[in-house]
Scaffold this active site. Sequence first.
Site, PDB file in Angstrom:
ATOM      1  N   LYS A  84       0.861  -1.182   0.000  1.00  0.00           N
ATOM      2  CA  LYS A  84       0.000   0.000   0.000  1.00  0.00           C
ATOM      3  C   LYS A  84       0.900   1.236   0.000  1.00  0.00           C
ATOM      4  CE  LYS A  84      -4.432   0.691   2.200  1.00  0.00           C
ATOM      5  NZ  LYS A  84      -5.102   0.673   3.492  1.00  0.00           N
TER       6      LYS A  84
HETATM    7  C1  E4P Z   1      -8.334   1.642   3.293  1.00  0.00           C
HETATM    8  O1  E4P Z   1      -7.568   0.878   2.749  1.00  0.00           O
HETATM    9  C2  E4P Z   1      -8.143   2.272   4.605  1.00  0.00           C
HETATM   10  O2  E4P Z   1      -7.469   1.341   5.422  1.00  0.00           O
HETATM   11  C3  E4P Z   1      -9.418   2.611   5.312  1.00  0.00           C
HETATM   12  O3  E4P Z   1     -10.557   2.243   4.559  1.00  0.00           O
HETATM   13  C4  E4P Z   1      -9.463   3.973   5.892  1.00  0.00           C
HETATM   14  O4  E4P Z   1     -10.706   4.168   6.527  1.00  0.00           O
HETATM   15  P1  E4P Z   1     -11.002   5.359   7.579  1.00  0.00           P
HETATM   16  O5  E4P Z   1     -11.214   6.609   6.818  1.00  0.00           O
HETATM   17  O6  E4P Z   1     -12.237   4.905   8.295  1.00  0.00           O
HETATM   18  O7  E4P Z   1      -9.790   5.420   8.475  1.00  0.00           O
END
Ligand code: E4P
Length: 221
Positions: A84
């Site tokens: 990521k």
């Molecule tokens: C996606 O890959 C992220 O880990 C996640 O969806 C972020 O979500 P949040 O905005 O609730 O922290």
Amino acid sequence: MKFFLDSANLQEIEEAISWGVISGITTNPTLVSKETGSFNELVKEICRLLQDKPVSVEVLSTTSGGMVEEAGRLAALAENIVIKIPMGAEGLKAVYRLSHEGKKVPCNVTLVFSANQALLASRAGAAYVSPFVGRIDDISWDGVGLVKEITNIFTCHKLDTYVIAASIRHPVHVEQVAVAGAHVATVPFAVLQQMSRHPLTDLGIERFLADWEKTRRNEII
Ligand code: E4P
């Protein structure tokens, strides 16, 4: 649309896998910070549980060189790791190198808040892009609308990058991103649980059991 679980919690992951609906995992530094123990061991265990399904793990470096180095260490932990990478110029350089050089490593470009960012990530070679639906809604823009825009652009230009609708906050988001054409929704465990429930289902079960109890309580089926 497939479902990924947005979690680094082993109990949640095991429970969700047992439902038979999970096609991958996404984690991020915030989710990992809620867990205890060795980071490497946690990642290895999540990857083992998921078998050959993708597990996104985020880099912390802010330079492309650092990201590529970190990605190499993470990719060595398991075959099903997806790296990521935060969106930005350094991120794009890292994605380009990781997706084109040597033993190619699939990348998920995260923190995507515009169609242009998604388009750049795809052209750099990203296997996945993650627009953050909930965080866009938080600033009074249209998170679901962005998912629709990106999926339309990718279809129109025949780009094979998968769109992961991320930052999902509630079951309505899930239905909306499915209609918008997202390939994947990555959902927190609490949202997955909410999706499985309906008050009329609970009421229906209660009534069936009560009716059976009234007349046939001694019969075993
Ligand atoms: C996606 O890959 C992220 O880990 C996640 O969806 C972020 O979500 P949040 O905005 O609730 O922290």
